[in-house]
Motif scaffolding. Sequence first.
Motif, PDB file in Angstrom:
ATOM      1  N   GLY A  40       0.831  -1.201   0.000  1.00 24.21           N
ATOM      2  CA  GLY A  40       0.000   0.000   0.000  1.00 24.21           C
ATOM      3  C   GLY A  40       0.859   1.242   0.000  1.00 24.21           C
ATOM      4  N   LEU A  41       0.216   2.381  -0.119  1.00 23.77           N
ATOM      5  CA  LEU A  41       0.960   3.636  -0.152  1.00 23.77           C
ATOM      6  C   LEU A  41       1.771   3.810   1.125  1.00 23.77           C
ATOM      7  N   TYR A  42       2.821   4.599   1.013  1.00 26.94           N
ATOM      8  CA  TYR A  42       3.663   4.810   2.191  1.00 26.94           C
ATOM      9  C   TYR A  42       2.893   5.582   3.251  1.00 26.94           C
ATOM     10  N   LYS A  46       0.976   0.353   7.657  1.00 27.05           N
ATOM     11  CA  LYS A  46       1.127  -1.064   7.297  1.00 27.05           C
ATOM     12  C   LYS A  46       1.917  -1.835   8.362  1.00 27.05           C
ATOM     13  N   SER A  47       3.107  -1.279   8.677  1.00 29.80           N
ATOM     14  CA  SER A  47       3.973  -1.992   9.626  1.00 29.80           C
ATOM     15  C   SER A  47       3.273  -2.143  10.966  1.00 29.80           C
ATOM     16  N   PHE A  48       2.541  -1.124  11.333  1.00 29.19           N
ATOM     17  CA  PHE A  48       1.793  -1.147  12.581  1.00 29.19           C
ATOM     18  C   PHE A  48       0.846  -2.357  12.623  1.00 29.19           C
ATOM     19  N   ALA A  61       9.505  -1.899  12.105  1.00 27.94           N
ATOM     20  CA  ALA A  61       9.748  -0.513  12.520  1.00 27.94           C
ATOM     21  C   ALA A  61       8.631   0.401  12.034  1.00 27.94           C
ATOM     22  N   LEU A  62       8.192   1.266  12.930  1.00 27.09           N
ATOM     23  CA  LEU A  62       7.135   2.212  12.577  1.00 27.09           C
ATOM     24  C   LEU A  62       7.755   3.580  12.352  1.00 27.09           C
ATOM     25  N   GLY A  63       7.173   4.311  11.436  1.00 31.63           N
ATOM     26  CA  GLY A  63       7.686   5.658  11.191  1.00 31.63           C
ATOM     27  C   GLY A  63       6.932   6.656  12.043  1.00 31.63           C
ATOM     28  N   SER A  64       7.667   7.635  12.518  1.00 27.36           N
ATOM     29  CA  SER A  64       6.962   8.643  13.309  1.00 27.36           C
ATOM     30  C   SER A  64       6.998  10.001  12.614  1.00 27.36           C
ATOM     31  N   GLU A  67       8.139  10.902   6.581  1.00 26.79           N
ATOM     32  CA  GLU A  67       9.023  10.199   5.638  1.00 26.79           C
ATOM     33  C   GLU A  67       8.696   8.705   5.612  1.00 26.79           C
ATOM     34  N   SER A  68       8.877   8.074   4.444  1.00 29.29           N
ATOM     35  CA  SER A  68       8.584   6.644   4.403  1.00 29.29           C
ATOM     36  C   SER A  68       9.631   5.893   5.228  1.00 29.29           C
ATOM     37  N   LYS A  69       9.173   4.812   5.868  1.00 23.67           N
ATOM     38  CA  LYS A  69      10.028   4.150   6.853  1.00 23.67           C
ATOM     39  C   LYS A  69      10.584   2.815   6.334  1.00 23.67           C
ATOM     40  N   ASN A 237      -7.316  13.560  16.588  1.00 26.05           N
ATOM     41  CA  ASN A 237      -6.180  13.743  15.679  1.00 26.05           C
ATOM     42  C   ASN A 237      -5.871  12.494  14.865  1.00 26.05           C
ATOM     43  N   VAL A 238      -6.865  11.600  14.731  1.00 18.54           N
ATOM     44  CA  VAL A 238      -6.597  10.323  14.083  1.00 18.54           C
ATOM     45  C   VAL A 238      -6.133  10.488  12.636  1.00 18.54           C
ATOM     46  N   SER A 239      -6.479  11.610  12.054  1.00 17.38           N
ATOM     47  CA  SER A 239      -6.085  11.787  10.663  1.00 17.38           C
ATOM     48  C   SER A 239      -4.582  12.030  10.549  1.00 17.38           C
ATOM     49  N   SER A 243       0.532  10.448  14.890  1.00 14.55           N
ATOM     50  CA  SER A 243       0.184  10.700  16.291  1.00 14.55           C
ATOM     51  C   SER A 243      -0.351   9.452  17.008  1.00 14.55           C
ATOM     52  N   LEU A 244      -0.565   8.369  16.265  1.00 17.40           N
ATOM     53  CA  LEU A 244      -1.164   7.196  16.910  1.00 17.40           C
ATOM     54  C   LEU A 244      -0.089   6.335  17.570  1.00 17.40           C
ATOM     55  N   ASP A 245      -0.042   6.395  18.880  1.00 14.82           N
ATOM     56  CA  ASP A 245       0.986   5.661  19.599  1.00 14.82           C
ATOM     57  C   ASP A 245       0.452   4.268  19.935  1.00 14.82           C
ATOM     58  N   ASP A 252     -11.531   0.216  21.571  1.00 18.74           N
ATOM     59  CA  ASP A 252     -12.210   0.067  20.281  1.00 18.74           C
ATOM     60  C   ASP A 252     -11.204  -0.342  19.213  1.00 18.74           C
ATOM     61  N   PHE A 253     -10.103   0.389  19.224  1.00 16.38           N
ATOM     62  CA  PHE A 253      -9.076   0.135  18.219  1.00 16.38           C
ATOM     63  C   PHE A 253      -8.563  -1.298  18.331  1.00 16.38           C
ATOM     64  N   LEU A 254      -8.295  -1.700  19.572  1.00 11.46           N
ATOM     65  CA  LEU A 254      -7.782  -3.052  19.785  1.00 11.46           C
ATOM     66  C   LEU A 254      -8.789  -4.101  19.338  1.00 11.46           C
TER      67      LEU A 254
HETATM   68  N1  GTP Z   1      -4.349   7.437  12.227  1.00  7.27           N
HETATM   69  C1  GTP Z   1      -3.855   6.236  12.235  1.00  7.27           C
HETATM   70  N2  GTP Z   1      -2.584   6.101  12.501  1.00  7.27           N
HETATM   71  C2  GTP Z   1      -2.051   4.857  12.469  1.00  7.27           C
HETATM   72  C3  GTP Z   1      -2.853   3.711  12.191  1.00  7.27           C
HETATM   73  N3  GTP Z   1      -2.055   2.643  12.247  1.00  7.27           N
HETATM   74  C4  GTP Z   1      -0.816   3.070  12.542  1.00  7.27           C
HETATM   75  N4  GTP Z   1      -0.805   4.402  12.689  1.00  7.27           N
HETATM   76  C5  GTP Z   1       0.354   5.232  13.008  1.00  7.27           C
HETATM   77  O1  GTP Z   1       0.922   5.698  11.776  1.00  7.27           O
HETATM   78  C6  GTP Z   1       2.334   5.848  11.879  1.00  7.27           C
HETATM   79  C7  GTP Z   1       3.019   5.175  10.705  1.00  7.27           C
HETATM   80  O2  GTP Z   1       2.732   3.794  10.737  1.00  7.27           O
HETATM   81  P1  GTP Z   1       3.603   2.711   9.993  1.00  7.27           P
HETATM   82  O3  GTP Z   1       3.010   1.414  10.383  1.00  7.27           O
HETATM   83  O4  GTP Z   1       5.033   2.925  10.192  1.00  7.27           O
HETATM   84  O5  GTP Z   1       3.220   3.055   8.480  1.00  7.27           O
HETATM   85  P2  GTP Z   1       3.757   2.338   7.164  1.00  7.27           P
HETATM   86  O6  GTP Z   1       2.635   2.247   6.212  1.00  7.27           O
HETATM   87  O7  GTP Z   1       4.416   1.079   7.522  1.00  7.27           O
HETATM   88  O8  GTP Z   1       4.807   3.365   6.623  1.00  7.27           O
HETATM   89  P3  GTP Z   1       5.975   3.108   5.544  1.00  7.27           P
HETATM   90  O9  GTP Z   1       6.776   1.977   6.037  1.00  7.27           O
HETATM   91  O10 GTP Z   1       6.733   4.365   5.526  1.00  7.27           O
HETATM   92  O11 GTP Z   1       5.304   2.850   4.257  1.00  7.27           O
HETATM   93  C8  GTP Z   1       2.720   5.262  13.211  1.00  7.27           C
HETATM   94  O12 GTP Z   1       2.963   6.309  14.108  1.00  7.27           O
HETATM   95  C9  GTP Z   1       1.506   4.471  13.627  1.00  7.27           C
HETATM   96  O13 GTP Z   1       1.359   4.444  15.031  1.00  7.27           O
HETATM   97  C10 GTP Z   1      -4.219   3.905  11.904  1.00  7.27           C
HETATM   98  O14 GTP Z   1      -4.993   2.988  11.645  1.00  7.27           O
HETATM   99  N5  GTP Z   1      -4.667   5.206  11.954  1.00  7.27           N
END
Ligand code: GTP
Length: 624
Positions: A40-42, A46-48, A61-64, A67-69, A237-239, A243-245, A252-254
Motif C-alpha cells: 500500500g501507499l507509504y 502497514k507496519s503497525f 519498525a514504525l515511522g513517526s 518520511e517513508s520508513k 487527531n486520528v487523521s 500521532s497514533l501511539d 475500540d481500536f484493539l
Molecule cells: N491514524 C492512524 N494512525 C495509524 C494507524 N495505524 C498506525 N498508525 C500510526 O501511523 C504511523 C506510521 O505507521 P507505519 O506502520 O510505520 O506506516 P507504514 O505504512 O508502515 O509506513 P511506511 O513503512 O513508511 O510505508 C505510526 O505512528 C503508527 O502508530 C491507523 O490505523 N490510523
Amino acid sequence: MDKPVCLIGTESDGKLCVQQSALQILQQIQQPVVVVAMVGLYRTGKSFLMNRLAGKQTGFALGSTIESKTKGIWMWCVDHPTKAGTTLVLLDTEGLGDVDKGDSKHDTNIFCLAVLLSSTLVYNSRGTIDNRAVEELQYVTELTECIKVKSSDEDADDSSEFVKFFPSFIWTVRDFTLERKIDGKDATDDEYLEFALKLKPGKSKKVMEYNLPRECIQTFFPSRTCFTFSFPTAPENVSRLESLDPADLSSDFLEVTDRFCKLVFHESHVKKLKDGITVTGRVLGNLAKTYVDTISSGAVPCLENAVIAMAMIENESAVKEGLDVYQSGMEKLKDSFPLELKDVSSEHQHLSSMATQTFMKSSFRDTDGKYLISLEENINKLFDGYLCQNEQASKRQCEDLLSSLSAPMMENLKKSFYTRPGGYDLFCKDLEDIVKNYNSQANKEVKAEEVLEEFLKQKSVDSEAILQADNQLTKKEKKIKKETEKASLLQQEIKAKEEKQRQLEEKMEAEKKSNEERMRQMKEKMDLELRLQREEAEHAMDSKLREQAALLEKGFKDKADMMTQELEEFKRQNAEDESNRAKEFTEMLENFNKRHEESMAMMMQQHKEQMQAIQKRPTGCCIM
Ligand SMILES: Nc1nc2c(ncn2[C@@H]2O[C@H](COP(=O)(O)OP(=O)(O)OP(=O)(O)O)[C@@H](O)[C@H]2O)c(=O)[nH]1
Ligand SMILES: [Mg+2]
C-alpha cells in the motif's frame, strides 16, 4: 524469530537483493507456510498492522515522521496462531508512491514480489475506496507485463492463468470515516468493496482507463474481501497518522484490529505454487531468491521457470534427505553385524521404503524420474557396501570360530601326533568333528560355507602328508582315500558357490520388492499431483464462471459473451495439460519398470556365468 529481518533489500545501485541471513532462517522451516504480505501507499500504517498480526505491538519498525520508513521487504516468521503445523510468514513491504524516491519501477517490483510470494495480499489504504484509491492501485494493471506464467509463448496473454496461483486479496481501509451505505441501505465491507469496484459502462478512453484497474482486480483476485477500520470513538487527531501511539490505543481500536487479525488468519491458506505444489519455508526462500535474481537481471519472473528451478533445488535435497534416512538406519543395524542375509535385506527394504517416502514428501515434478533413480542408485550402492561389511564381519567371526575349534588339532599337528600308523583316520575323525561343530554353530553365517571351504583346502596339505606317512595303509587304500577327500573338497566348493547363488537370489528378491514398493509410492505421488492439478484447474474455472455470472448480472452481456469463448479455450487448455501430464507419468512408470527389469536381467546373467564357470571346472584342479 523474536523480531523481523530484512528479506529483500536494495543494493547501492538500486537493484533488489535477497538477504542471506533471512534465507538461512527460511531454510530451517520445513513446514508449509501461510504468507501474508501487506502492500500500500507509504505512511498508511502497514507496519503497525503487521505487528498486530504477529501478536505484538512492536517489531516491524514504525515511522513517526512523514518520511517513508520501511525499505524493501521485511519478514517475520511466527507459529501460525490457528493453523497447527504451519508457519505464518509476515511480509511487510516498502510503502508505494513516495515521489521522493523517483523510481516507480522499484514500486512495481515490490508490488509484484508481494503478489508472487504471498498467499494473502493485504492492500492497505486510508480514508475511502474512491476513484483515487482505485487508481492508486495501478500496479495491478502492470502485473501482466511483470509476470509470465509460461516461458514459451512470449507474447501470449496468460493473465487468465494468474488466478490459479495468485494470492487471495484483502483490501483494508484505515481511518474509514464514511457511513457504509449503498442506495441509502447499510452495506457490509464486502458490498462496499464490490460497489467501489463496479465497472462503468461506456466506450470513451477515460472510462476504459477508469475501468482497467477494476477489471484487473476482478480478474486476478476473484477471492477478495474488504475490511474497514472505522472507529466511532476515534481520537480527534486520528487523521494525523504519526500521532497514533501503539502503546496508547483505545479498546475500540484493539477490538477492531483483533477482528482484522482473525479475518486474516481465517482467510489465508498455505502458499501453493503452480500445479498445487505446497510451499515450505525452504521453498519460499528459494522462490524469493529466484524471483529477485530474475528481476535484478532485468528479466520477467516466470512461474513455470520458477517451478522448474524450485523442483530442481527441492528434489536434490529430497534425494539427500532420503539417503540420510536410509544411511542412519543402516548404520544402526551395522552395530549388530554379522547378521543373516535375510535380516540385512529386510531392514534394507524397510529403510529403502522409508527413504522413498521421505523423498516423495518434498520432491515434486520429478517428471522423468531422474531424482528417484538417483536415490535408488545411491541406496543400492550403499546397500552393496553394507552387505560387504556384513560379509567381512561374518568372515571374521567364522574364522575365529574355526580357529578356536581347531586349536587342539593344531597342537596335535605341532607335536606330530598324527604321524603314525592309523594317524590318517585319527586326523580325519578330528577334522570331521571340527566340521560338525562348526556347522552347528555357524550355519546361519553368510560366509560359513566359503570360510569352511578355505579351511578345508588349507588342511588338505596336512592331510596329504599324514596320509603318505601312514604305514598302516596300502598304496591302493591311500589312493582311494585321496580320491574320496578330493571329492568331498569339491563338494564343499560347490556348496559354497550354491550358497552364494542362494544369497544372490535373496538379494534379487529384495530388490524386486523394493522396486515394487517404490513404484507403488511413485504411482501414489503421481495420482496426488494429478489430483492437485485438476483441483487447481477446477478452482480457477469456478472463479471464472462466477466472474461471468457477475458480468451478466451487471448487464455487461458483450463482455460475458466474450468470456464464453475464453472459458472454452481455458477448459481445452486444462484438459490438454492434464492429459499431457498423465502421459508423462505413464511413460515414466514404464521406463522405471524397464530399467528395473534390465538391471535384474544383468544380475541374472552375471550369476549364470559364474555358475557355468564352476560347473565346467575340471575336478583335478582342486588343491590337494
Ligand atoms: N491514524 C492512524 N494512525 C495509524 C494507524 N495505524 C498506525 N498508525 C500510526 O501511523 C504511523 C506510521 O505507521 P507505519 O506502520 O510505520 O506506516 P507504514 O505504512 O508502515 O509506513 P511506511 O513503512 O513508511 O510505508 C505510526 O505512528 C503508527 O502508530 C491507523 O490505523 N490510523
Ligand atoms: Mg512500514
